[in-house]
Each structure stands twice: as structure tokens, then as C-alpha cells.
Write a protein that holds these residues in place. Structure first.
Motif, PDB file in Angstrom:
ATOM      1  N   SER A 169       0.822  -1.216   0.000  1.00 25.61           N
ATOM      2  CA  SER A 169       0.000   0.000   0.000  1.00 25.61           C
ATOM      3  C   SER A 169       0.851   1.258   0.000  1.00 25.61           C
ATOM      4  CB  SER A 169      -0.918   0.023   1.228  1.00 25.61           C
ATOM      5  OG  SER A 169      -1.784  -1.084   1.236  1.00 25.61           O
ATOM      6  N   ASP A 170       2.140   1.115   0.322  1.00 26.39           N
ATOM      7  CA  ASP A 170       3.036   2.262   0.412  1.00 26.39           C
ATOM      8  C   ASP A 170       4.455   1.797   0.100  1.00 26.39           C
ATOM      9  OD1 ASP A 170       4.504   4.500   0.939  1.00 26.39           O
ATOM     10  OD2 ASP A 170       3.952   4.649   3.060  1.00 26.39           O
ATOM     11  N   PRO A 171       4.863   1.875  -1.171  1.00 21.77           N
ATOM     12  CA  PRO A 171       6.184   1.363  -1.573  1.00 21.77           C
ATOM     13  C   PRO A 171       7.345   2.004  -0.829  1.00 21.77           C
ATOM     14  CG  PRO A 171       4.814   1.812  -3.490  1.00 21.77           C
ATOM     15  CD  PRO A 171       4.090   2.389  -2.307  1.00 21.77           C
ATOM     16  N   ASP A 172       7.135   3.169  -0.213  1.00 22.09           N
ATOM     17  CA  ASP A 172       8.208   3.821   0.536  1.00 22.09           C
ATOM     18  C   ASP A 172       8.368   3.228   1.930  1.00 22.09           C
ATOM     19  OD1 ASP A 172       8.786   5.586  -1.549  1.00 22.09           O
ATOM     20  OD2 ASP A 172       7.242   7.008  -0.887  1.00 22.09           O
ATOM     21  N   ASP A 173       7.458   2.343   2.300  1.00 29.39           N
ATOM     22  CA  ASP A 173       7.469   1.732   3.618  1.00 29.39           C
ATOM     23  C   ASP A 173       7.890   0.277   3.510  1.00 29.39           C
ATOM     24  OD1 ASP A 173       7.023   1.237   6.323  1.00 29.39           O
ATOM     25  OD2 ASP A 173       4.906   0.782   6.026  1.00 29.39           O
ATOM     26  N   SER A 174       8.658  -0.199   4.481  1.00 26.05           N
ATOM     27  CA  SER A 174       9.100  -1.587   4.512  1.00 26.05           C
ATOM     28  C   SER A 174       8.375  -2.327   5.624  1.00 26.05           C
ATOM     29  CB  SER A 174      10.616  -1.647   4.738  1.00 26.05           C
ATOM     30  OG  SER A 174      11.046  -2.977   4.856  1.00 26.05           O
ATOM     31  N   LEU A 175       7.819  -3.495   5.295  1.00 26.52           N
ATOM     32  CA  LEU A 175       7.096  -4.288   6.286  1.00 26.52           C
ATOM     33  C   LEU A 175       8.038  -5.092   7.169  1.00 26.52           C
ATOM     34  CD1 LEU A 175       4.112  -5.740   4.192  1.00 26.52           C
ATOM     35  CD2 LEU A 175       4.058  -3.838   5.817  1.00 26.52           C
ATOM     36  N   VAL A 176       9.022  -5.727   6.545  1.00 26.76           N
ATOM     37  CA  VAL A 176       9.932  -6.590   7.293  1.00 26.76           C
ATOM     38  C   VAL A 176      11.205  -6.774   6.486  1.00 26.76           C
ATOM     39  CG1 VAL A 176       9.050  -8.749   6.304  1.00 26.76           C
ATOM     40  CG2 VAL A 176      10.087  -8.779   8.583  1.00 26.76           C
ATOM     41  N   GLN A 177      12.306  -7.023   7.164  1.00 25.17           N
ATOM     42  CA  GLN A 177      13.573  -7.320   6.517  1.00 25.17           C
ATOM     43  C   GLN A 177      14.009  -8.717   6.922  1.00 25.17           C
ATOM     44  OE1 GLN A 177      16.488  -4.233   7.178  1.00 25.17           O
ATOM     45  NE2 GLN A 177      15.045  -2.593   6.631  1.00 25.17           N
ATOM     46  N   VAL A 178      14.492  -9.482   5.949  1.00 29.27           N
ATOM     47  CA  VAL A 178      14.918 -10.854   6.215  1.00 29.27           C
ATOM     48  C   VAL A 178      16.247 -11.099   5.524  1.00 29.27           C
ATOM     49  CG1 VAL A 178      12.559 -11.731   6.446  1.00 29.27           C
ATOM     50  CG2 VAL A 178      13.675 -11.761   4.202  1.00 29.27           C
ATOM     51  N   GLU A 179      16.962 -12.114   5.998  1.00 25.19           N
ATOM     52  CA  GLU A 179      18.192 -12.561   5.342  1.00 25.19           C
ATOM     53  C   GLU A 179      18.035 -14.047   5.025  1.00 25.19           C
ATOM     54  OE1 GLU A 179      21.821 -11.678   7.302  1.00 25.19           O
ATOM     55  OE2 GLU A 179      21.550  -9.498   7.175  1.00 25.19           O
ATOM     56  N   LEU A 180      18.362 -14.403   3.779  1.00 30.66           N
ATOM     57  CA  LEU A 180      18.166 -15.771   3.303  1.00 30.66           C
ATOM     58  C   LEU A 180      19.483 -16.427   2.936  1.00 30.66           C
ATOM     59  CD1 LEU A 180      15.191 -15.180   0.808  1.00 30.66           C
ATOM     60  CD2 LEU A 180      15.091 -15.451   3.295  1.00 30.66           C
ATOM     61  N   ILE A 181      19.603 -17.695   3.280  1.00 34.21           N
ATOM     62  CA  ILE A 181      20.703 -18.545   2.823  1.00 34.21           C
ATOM     63  C   ILE A 181      20.086 -19.874   2.407  1.00 34.21           C
ATOM     64  CG2 ILE A 181      22.836 -19.754   3.423  1.00 34.21           C
ATOM     65  CD1 ILE A 181      23.389 -17.616   5.513  1.00 34.21           C
ATOM     66  N   ASP A 182      20.204 -20.229   1.128  1.00 34.97           N
ATOM     67  CA  ASP A 182      19.598 -21.463   0.616  1.00 34.97           C
ATOM     68  C   ASP A 182      18.125 -21.554   0.996  1.00 34.97           C
ATOM     69  OD1 ASP A 182      21.519 -22.850  -0.940  1.00 34.97           O
ATOM     70  OD2 ASP A 182      22.617 -23.391   0.876  1.00 34.97           O
ATOM     71  N   GLN A 183      17.396 -20.478   0.774  1.00 28.75           N
ATOM     72  CA  GLN A 183      15.979 -20.421   1.119  1.00 28.75           C
ATOM     73  C   GLN A 183      15.193 -19.707   0.020  1.00 28.75           C
ATOM     74  OE1 GLN A 183      16.920 -18.486   4.955  1.00 28.75           O
ATOM     75  NE2 GLN A 183      15.566 -19.979   5.918  1.00 28.75           N
ATOM     76  N   SER A 184      13.875 -19.770   0.167  1.00 29.16           N
ATOM     77  CA  SER A 184      12.972 -19.090  -0.763  1.00 29.16           C
ATOM     78  C   SER A 184      12.024 -18.196   0.016  1.00 29.16           C
ATOM     79  CB  SER A 184      12.167 -20.115  -1.572  1.00 29.16           C
ATOM     80  OG  SER A 184      13.012 -20.893  -2.389  1.00 29.16           O
ATOM     81  N   LEU A 185      11.568 -17.163  -0.637  1.00 29.45           N
ATOM     82  CA  LEU A 185      10.655 -16.194  -0.032  1.00 29.45           C
ATOM     83  C   LEU A 185       9.485 -15.970  -0.970  1.00 29.45           C
ATOM     84  CD1 LEU A 185      11.402 -12.890   1.769  1.00 29.45           C
ATOM     85  CD2 LEU A 185      10.081 -12.790  -0.347  1.00 29.45           C
ATOM     86  N   SER A 186       8.298 -15.851  -0.389  1.00 28.26           N
ATOM     87  CA  SER A 186       7.103 -15.546  -1.179  1.00 28.26           C
ATOM     88  C   SER A 186       6.287 -14.475  -0.478  1.00 28.26           C
ATOM     89  CB  SER A 186       6.239 -16.800  -1.361  1.00 28.26           C
ATOM     90  OG  SER A 186       4.994 -16.471  -1.953  1.00 28.26           O
ATOM     91  N   ILE A 187       5.722 -13.580  -1.268  1.00 32.73           N
ATOM     92  CA  ILE A 187       4.875 -12.502  -0.760  1.00 32.73           C
ATOM     93  C   ILE A 187       3.509 -12.608  -1.419  1.00 32.73           C
ATOM     94  CG2 ILE A 187       4.628 -10.009  -0.471  1.00 32.73           C
ATOM     95  CD1 ILE A 187       7.679  -9.840  -1.141  1.00 32.73           C
ATOM     96  N   SER A 188       2.456 -12.623  -0.616  1.00 31.84           N
ATOM     97  CA  SER A 188       1.081 -12.603  -1.131  1.00 31.84           C
ATOM     98  C   SER A 188       0.343 -11.447  -0.480  1.00 31.84           C
ATOM     99  CB  SER A 188       0.356 -13.916  -0.822  1.00 31.84           C
ATOM    100  OG  SER A 188       0.943 -15.001  -1.499  1.00 31.84           O
ATOM    101  N   ALA A 189      -0.547 -10.812  -1.227  1.00 37.47           N
ATOM    102  CA  ALA A 189      -1.270  -9.663  -0.681  1.00 37.47           C
ATOM    103  C   ALA A 189      -2.639  -9.550  -1.331  1.00 37.47           C
ATOM    104  CB  ALA A 189      -0.477  -8.372  -0.903  1.00 37.47           C
TER     105      ALA A 189
END
Length: 275
Positions: A169-189
Motif C-alpha cells: 500500500s506504500d512502496p516507501d514503507d518496509s514491512l519486514v527485513q529478512v536474510e536468506l541462505i539457501d531459502q525461498s521467499l514468497s509474498i502474497s497480498a
């Protein structure tokens, strides 16, 4: 372009491994060819038979592997991810499907049709990642539309790959920060530019067919893209009890954000009921 979106494959080190990128691209295109419902494919042929009340052979090996993965993630998401839950049909969803792996055949108690949706992107990145690993790639980042990401190994500068998930809803805002190693991430909204696509299906809770309209964003990190995609979808549509279960245990990398305008942003937890 594949899976209805832009695909990016970035590998680091392993000089001379460009052939691996070509093979990874072909792996993604093979998934697109097998799982798409927007042109003739193994999936559309499967759907035609199941909608006609007929048993359906699964001759395509990519589709077969996808169905095996669906069986696993359906259970892992407490039945909340279901590619056969379509409001257009009086279908019982995946629980009404019999998958005979030995015979490579499907049958259903009621007419059903599969739409693999975002799962297909995660599954495609998994297949591409397998190709890159087999070729000796130890550091890579794969993206499908920026809402589906898979990484191989550590960041080329060391440590995890850092990602900031924007507020849809606001591209200038960040919801969460994560760090990945040999992993996958998915975002649904349920909000954001991607939800306005004309062929975008409504977010649907499979068992009671409730349409989810509340402004939410779900983020899931998992070892595979297929599970990450299924989990983010499941979190988005979950009722309070099952959201509590999915967010518990070893799921520190699963989030559901309440994006109701004018309400302080909250992450759902065992104590926060979802609308």
C-alpha cells in the motif's frame, strides 16, 4: 518472461557456467509449458478430463512432480493452499481428488480444475535452482516477479542475502527485513498493483469458500519455493485458529500484516484475530 511475469536469474562466481543459466531458463520454461492454463498444456488437458468427470492420466513428468509437491504443501498448510478450490465449480478441492502415484492418474469425486497460480512460480524456481546446483553454482539469486525469490548459498560478499519486503500500500514503507541462505521467499497480498490484473483470481479460503477482502500481506520463508508460495497464500486466507498454528512452532519467518488504513500496522500472532 515466463509464468506470467518477469524472471531474473543471477549467478556469481563459477566462471564459464553460463550454460547452467541456459539450462535453468529451460527448466523454468518447461514448468510454464506444463502448468499454464492460458494456452494448451498438460494442465489444460488434465482439467478437461476432470471437468468431464473422467479419470485423467498424468503423462507429463513436470506436471507429475508438481502434483507430488501439491500433495505435500496442502498438508503442510492445513489444507489452506488448494489449487483445485475454484468457486466456479461445486468442487471439493484437493481433498476430493485421488492421486494414484503408482499409476500416474487422477480422479475426482466432483468436477475440478487446477490453477497452480503463484505456486507455479515457486516450483519453477525450485527446478531452476536444482539445475544450477547440479552445475556447481554456489551463489545465485532467482526472482519471479519480485514476489517470489530463491537464493542459492550465501551472498557473494558473505552472509545472508538481505531483502526488505515493501508495503504493497506504500512502496516507501518496509514491512519486514529478512536474510536468506539457501531459502525461498514468497509474498502474497490482497492489495497493491499486482492485485488489479484482470485475470487475477480472488483470494479464497478453500473449505468455506470465503473471499478474503481485508487488506493483508503475508510473507513466508521456506526451504523450497513451492512451500513458500503455498504458505504465503495459506497465511493470507487463514482463519484465526489455523493462522495461529501456521505462525507457531518453528515458523519465525512467517508473517501476516494488517494493512487496514488508519490502523497501526500489526503482525498477526496467536493473540491477534484475523478478520
Amino acid at each position: 518472461m515466463a509464468m506470467g511475469t518477469r524472471i531474473e536469474l543471477h549467478r556469481f562466481g563459477a566462471a564459464g557456467a553460463d550454460d547452467a543459466l541456459v539450462a535453468a531458463r529451460r527448466a523454468i520454461e518447461a514448468v510454464d509449458d506444463a502448468l499454464t492454463i492460458h494456452r494448451p498444456s498438460a494442465t489444460t488437458a488434465l482439467n478437461e478430463r476432470l471437468l468431464a468427470g473422467q479419470d485423467a492420466p498424468v503423462d507429463d513428468p513436470v506436471l507429475f512432480d508438481a502434483l507430488v509437491a501439491i500433495d505435500a504443501v496442502h498438508e503442510a498448510t492445513l489444507g489452506l493452499f488448494d489449487p483445485a478450490a475454484d468457486r466456479r465449480f461445486a468442487a471439493t478441492g484437493w481433498r476430493g481428488v485421488t492421486f494414484d502415484r503408482a499409476a500416474a492418474r487422477l480422479s475426482a469425486t466432483t468436477p475440478v480444475a487446477f490453477d497452480f497460480g503463484g505456486f507455479g512460480k515457486g516450483f519453477a524456481l525450485d527446478r531452476a535452482g536444482e539445475v544450477l546446483r547440479a552445475a556447481g553454482i554456489v551463489s545465485a539469486c532467482l526472482s519471479a516477479g519480485e514476489s517470489s525469490i530463491a537464493v542459492i548459498g550465501e551472498h557473494p560478499l558473505g552472509g545472508g542475502w538481505p531483502f526488505a519486503v515493501p508495503n504493497p500500500s506504500d512502496p516507501d514503507d518496509s514491512l519486514v527485513q529478512v536474510e536468506l541462505i539457501d531459502q525461498s521467499l514468497s509474498i502474497s497480498a490482497t492489495v497493491g498493483a499486482g492485485t488489479a490484473a484482470p485475470d487475477r483470481a480472488a483470494m479464497l479460503r478453500p473449505d468455506d469458500r470465503a473471499v478474503i477482502t481485508a487488506p493483508r500481506c503475508a510473507v513466508a520463508v521456506a526451504r523450497t519455493g513451492a512451500l513458500a508460495e503455498a504458505m504465503s497464500t495459506a497465511l493470507l486466507v487463514a482463519d484465526p485458529a489455523r493462522a495461529d498454528r501456521l505462525l507457531g512452532g518453528d515458523s519465525e519467518n512467517r508473517f501476516v500484516f494488517d494493512l487496514t488504513p488508519g490502523v497501526a500496522r500489526r503482525v498477526s500472532s496467536a493473540r491477534m484475530a484475523l478478520q
